[in-house]
Scaffold this motif. Structure first.
Motif, PDB file in Angstrom:
ATOM      1  N   CYS A   1      27.401 -13.358  25.826  1.00 33.82           N
ATOM      2  CA  CYS A   1      26.889 -12.242  26.577  1.00 33.82           C
ATOM      3  C   CYS A   1      25.491 -12.591  27.100  1.00 33.82           C
ATOM      4  O   CYS A   1      24.689 -13.185  26.390  1.00 33.82           O
ATOM      5  N   SER A   2      25.216 -12.246  28.332  1.00 29.65           N
ATOM      6  CA  SER A   2      23.883 -12.485  28.872  1.00 29.65           C
ATOM      7  C   SER A   2      23.490 -11.316  29.765  1.00 29.65           C
ATOM      8  O   SER A   2      24.341 -10.614  30.294  1.00 29.65           O
ATOM      9  N   TRP A   3      22.203 -11.134  29.905  1.00 37.17           N
ATOM     10  CA  TRP A   3      21.705 -10.083  30.780  1.00 37.17           C
ATOM     11  C   TRP A   3      21.625 -10.604  32.193  1.00 37.17           C
ATOM     12  O   TRP A   3      21.239 -11.735  32.438  1.00 37.17           O
ATOM     13  N   ASP A   4      21.958  -9.744  33.113  1.00 35.15           N
ATOM     14  CA  ASP A   4      21.837 -10.065  34.514  1.00 35.15           C
ATOM     15  C   ASP A   4      20.365 -10.073  34.905  1.00 35.15           C
ATOM     16  O   ASP A   4      19.884 -10.980  35.556  1.00 35.15           O
ATOM     17  N   TYR A   5      19.646  -9.045  34.485  1.00 39.65           N
ATOM     18  CA  TYR A   5      18.199  -8.970  34.693  1.00 39.65           C
ATOM     19  C   TYR A   5      17.630  -7.959  33.726  1.00 39.65           C
ATOM     20  O   TYR A   5      18.340  -7.135  33.177  1.00 39.65           O
ATOM     21  N   ARG A  59      10.410 -13.666  36.780  1.00 43.93           N
ATOM     22  CA  ARG A  59       9.782 -13.389  38.075  1.00 43.93           C
ATOM     23  C   ARG A  59       8.526 -12.597  37.771  1.00 43.93           C
ATOM     24  O   ARG A  59       8.588 -11.509  37.191  1.00 43.93           O
ATOM     25  N   VAL A  60       7.401 -13.141  38.153  1.00 41.99           N
ATOM     26  CA  VAL A  60       6.117 -12.514  37.886  1.00 41.99           C
ATOM     27  C   VAL A  60       5.594 -11.971  39.213  1.00 41.99           C
ATOM     28  O   VAL A  60       5.447 -12.710  40.185  1.00 41.99           O
ATOM     29  N   ARG A 117      16.205  -9.957  41.683  1.00 37.48           N
ATOM     30  CA  ARG A 117      17.082 -10.284  40.566  1.00 37.48           C
ATOM     31  C   ARG A 117      17.629 -11.711  40.626  1.00 37.48           C
ATOM     32  O   ARG A 117      17.699 -12.392  39.612  1.00 37.48           O
ATOM     33  N   ILE A 118      18.052 -12.160  41.787  1.00 35.34           N
ATOM     34  CA  ILE A 118      18.684 -13.472  41.910  1.00 35.34           C
ATOM     35  C   ILE A 118      17.599 -14.538  41.963  1.00 35.34           C
ATOM     36  O   ILE A 118      16.746 -14.526  42.842  1.00 35.34           O
ATOM     37  N   VAL A 139       8.412 -17.299  40.440  1.00 32.76           N
ATOM     38  CA  VAL A 139       9.499 -17.502  39.480  1.00 32.76           C
ATOM     39  C   VAL A 139       9.140 -18.716  38.638  1.00 32.76           C
ATOM     40  O   VAL A 139       8.752 -19.763  39.145  1.00 32.76           O
ATOM     41  N   LEU A 140       9.265 -18.551  37.307  1.00 34.28           N
ATOM     42  CA  LEU A 140       8.936 -19.654  36.415  1.00 34.28           C
ATOM     43  C   LEU A 140       9.781 -19.591  35.162  1.00 34.28           C
ATOM     44  O   LEU A 140      10.430 -18.600  34.875  1.00 34.28           O
ATOM     45  N   THR A 141       9.771 -20.685  34.417  1.00 34.39           N
ATOM     46  CA  THR A 141      10.522 -20.752  33.170  1.00 34.39           C
ATOM     47  C   THR A 141       9.614 -20.622  31.962  1.00 34.39           C
ATOM     48  O   THR A 141      10.093 -20.384  30.871  1.00 34.39           O
ATOM     49  N   ARG A 142       8.336 -20.864  32.102  1.00 34.96           N
ATOM     50  CA  ARG A 142       7.416 -20.800  30.963  1.00 34.96           C
ATOM     51  C   ARG A 142       6.157 -20.062  31.343  1.00 34.96           C
ATOM     52  O   ARG A 142       5.694 -20.096  32.399  1.00 34.96           O
TER      53      ARG A 142
END
Length: 142
Positions: A1-5, A59-60, A117-118, A139-142
């Motif tokens: 299960c994962s969240w879409d956003y 997403r910041v 969202r995307i 958009v970043l991962t960390r």
């Protein structure tokens, strides 16, 4: 299960106190320190380095820009048969006056949630550490 956003607010301290996360959907304290939120919400994030395609993306965007640009008519909350997938919030849709004026001549609702969202990595390279700017924030991962 994962969240879409998932949407939350990062309250950045202006006087070197700890920054806080405000997340109304979390089971963590409200507000919650940024450190505690990250540790408890992403406990296995260190293992993602071996599977970068599953790394969480963030997403910041400043509150000012978000409130100026974001619009949703809640179409993402409807099932195919037109019924609600969940009880809608009691407050009105988030729509901007200028965008409402521009769309008043069409029958389409206002919706740019997908632009927020995307999120894709640049060139879809499944990199585990990246950052890029767009018109809808960073958009970043960390």
């Amino acid at each position: 299960c994962s969240w879409d956003y998932h949407v939350l607010l990062l309250k950045v301290s202006q006087n070197n106190d700890k920054s806080e996360i405000l997340d109304i959907d979390s089971h963590l304290p409200y507000p919650c320190s940024l450190e505690a939120y990250v540790q408890n919400s992403f406990p296995s994030v260190h293992r993602i380095a071996t599977l970068p395609q599953y790394a969480p993306l963030f997403r910041v965007i400043s509150a000012e820009k978000f409130l100026h640009d974001f619009c949703s008519d809640r179409r993402h909350m409807f099932r195919e048969d037109g019924s609600w997938s969940a009880k809608p919030p009691t407050y009105g849709c988030i729509q901007q006056q200028q965008q409402l004026k521009e769309s008043s001549s069409s029958n389409e609702g206002i919706f740019n949630l997908d632009s927020y969202r995307i999120m894709h990595t640049p060139n879809n390279d499944n990199s585990s550490d990246f950052s890029f700017e767009s018109a809808f924030g960073q958009v970043l991962t960390r």
